[in-house]
Design a protein around this motif. Structure first.
Motif, PDB file in Angstrom:
ATOM      1  N   MET A 185       1.122  -4.700  -1.318  1.00  4.92           N
ATOM      2  CA  MET A 185       0.412  -5.721  -2.076  1.00  4.92           C
ATOM      3  C   MET A 185       0.194  -6.977  -1.235  1.00  4.92           C
ATOM      4  O   MET A 185       0.962  -7.259  -0.331  1.00  4.92           O
ATOM      5  N   MET A 186      -0.852  -7.692  -1.597  1.00  2.00           N
ATOM      6  CA  MET A 186      -1.125  -8.942  -0.896  1.00  2.00           C
ATOM      7  C   MET A 186      -0.168 -10.035  -1.371  1.00  2.00           C
ATOM      8  O   MET A 186       0.204 -10.081  -2.549  1.00  2.00           O
ATOM      9  N   MET A 242       2.142  -0.357  -3.974  1.00  2.00           N
ATOM     10  CA  MET A 242       2.278  -1.344  -5.035  1.00  2.00           C
ATOM     11  C   MET A 242       3.723  -1.791  -5.259  1.00  2.00           C
ATOM     12  O   MET A 242       3.978  -2.791  -5.921  1.00  2.00           O
ATOM     13  N   GLY A 243       4.683  -1.045  -4.758  1.00  2.00           N
ATOM     14  CA  GLY A 243       6.084  -1.386  -4.971  1.00  2.00           C
ATOM     15  C   GLY A 243       6.490  -1.252  -6.427  1.00  2.00           C
ATOM     16  O   GLY A 243       7.368  -1.975  -6.904  1.00  2.00           O
ATOM     17  N   HIS A 287      -3.546   6.247  -0.869  1.00  2.00           N
ATOM     18  CA  HIS A 287      -3.773   6.616   0.530  1.00  2.00           C
ATOM     19  C   HIS A 287      -5.154   6.218   1.044  1.00  2.00           C
ATOM     20  O   HIS A 287      -5.563   6.660   2.109  1.00  2.00           O
ATOM     21  N   ASP A 288      -5.860   5.386   0.286  1.00  2.00           N
ATOM     22  CA  ASP A 288      -7.171   4.907   0.717  1.00  2.00           C
ATOM     23  C   ASP A 288      -6.996   3.516   1.332  1.00  2.00           C
ATOM     24  O   ASP A 288      -6.611   2.563   0.659  1.00  2.00           O
ATOM     25  N   GLU A 335      -4.952  -2.973  -3.741  1.00  2.00           N
ATOM     26  CA  GLU A 335      -4.019  -2.923  -4.874  1.00  2.00           C
ATOM     27  C   GLU A 335      -4.687  -2.172  -6.012  1.00  2.00           C
ATOM     28  O   GLU A 335      -5.923  -2.136  -6.105  1.00  2.00           O
ATOM     29  N   PHE A 336      -3.870  -1.594  -6.910  1.00  2.00           N
ATOM     30  CA  PHE A 336      -4.432  -0.938  -8.099  1.00  2.00           C
ATOM     31  C   PHE A 336      -3.420  -1.026  -9.236  1.00  2.00           C
ATOM     32  O   PHE A 336      -2.217  -0.954  -9.025  1.00  2.00           O
TER      33      PHE A 336
END
Length: 340
Positions: free
Chosen positions: A1-2, A52-53, A73-74, A79-80
């Motif tokens: 994640m950012m 995403m942790g 894996h993209d 993030e999603f």
């Protein structure tokens, strides 16, 4: 994640308004707005995402599960989030009656070049919905699905709304994800250290080998664990894992890229101006039928058709077919990899 700074720079680059930033920040800082429901004929689960942790919910064994793994894996997906928020849908029913309700999309996805909500459904279900709700689900001339009320809502914020199905994904990639399903869903996936040492020793001598050759030294479960834990690299778009003879395992992604560059150098048959890339995973059209190159040896090339037929032809014969324009190459599209 950012982190906070990366997110701010990403928003500045696109650029997003302050209102849009608040919408995205709300999704990033909140739990899913609802839990997945387990019903008769339905199949729910949770995927442990390293990206995403956190664990990500999914509600179908095919579309949503494949979506989650493909996001993971993209490299274009930053993030999603599952069940991210409720959005207002407004459209006219088939009868003309106005319809207004709050809808929860399956995912909200932050990509390198944008962000938006995504709804995943089986292709056959979308065909039915387009008939029963033509103002909500539509397919364009290129075969892409749209949800006009979802797109209208997202556009207010400079975001997107996409309707997607597993039919978009590379069928080999889908087959391999299903093949690895038990490993992908294991939140405690580990690798045997003894097996890992054996593999590291093997790849220190040879940076690439076929899965079939590796299976002669290491049990399958240890290999698949090593791939998913990124100790080794494989392109899941290239060949079905079940066909181990045609699957190439690499020491790491850097080696894989170097190998592909060498194997995909344009091949010019004598007396022909045609260029054909003969790297593993490349698509060709042979006498009007689509094929994929699964092995590029010293003297022969192995091909597989979309219908599952296998054929192996010598390089000289391949050259002759290119010269006769019986083999050509379609325009290639990008795809996601797994491993690293």
């Amino acid at each position: 994640m950012m982190d906070k700074l990366e997110f701010s720079l990403w928003c500045d680059r696109l650029p997003f308004s302050q209102t849009t930033r608040r919408v995205i920040e709300g999704i990033r800082s909140s739990e899913p707005v609802r839990n997945r429901q387990s019903r008769v004929g339905n199949w729910t689960g949770r995927y442990t995402s390293d990206k995403m942790g956190r664990t990500i919910q999914f509600e179908s064994r095919t579309e949503e599960f494949l979506a989650v793994v493909s996001y993971e894996h993209d490299d274009e997906v930053l993030e999603f989030y599952d069940q991210p928020s409720k959005i207002e849908m407004r459209y006219a029913a088939k009868s003309g009656r106005p319809v207004v309700f709050w809808h929860t999309p399956d995912f909200f996805v932050l990509r390198v070049d944008g962000a938006g909500w995504e709804e995943w459904k089986p292709q056959e279900k979308l065909v039915e919905l387009a008939e029963s709700m033509p103002n909500r689900y539509q397919r364009d001339e290129q075969g892409r699905w749209h949800c006009p009320p979802g797109e209208e809502y997202a556009a207010k914020y400079g975001l997107t709304y996409c309707v997607r199905s597993s039919s978009e994904l590379n069928p080999i990639y889908v087959r391999n994800l299903n093949f690895l399903e038990d490993y992908l869903r294991d939140p405690h996936l580990q690798i045997d250290q003894t097996a890992l040492k054996v593999m590291r020793d093997l790849f220190s001598e040879e940076p690439v080998m076929t899965l079939k050759a590796l299976l002669e030294h290491v049990e399958a479960q240890h290999i698949y664990s090593a791939l998913l834990l990124k100790y080794l690299y494989v392109d899941l778009n290239a060949a079905p894992l079940a066909d181990s003879e045609y699957v190439h395992i690499f020491r790491d992604e850097q080696v894989a890229r170097g190998y592909i560059i060498m194997s995909e150098s344009p091949y010019r048959p004598p007396g022909s101006s045609e260029e054909i890339k003969v790297g593993i995973g490349q698509s060709i059209v042979w006498d009007g039928r689509p094929w994929t190159i699964y092995n590029h040896g010293d003297t022969s090339i192995a091909l597989r058709s979309e219908g599952g037929d296998w054929v192996e032809i010598g390089k000289e014969e391949f050259c002759a077919l290119v010269s006769q324009r019986k083999i050509a190459q379609p325009i290639q599209c990008g795809h996601a990899n797994i491993g690293g």
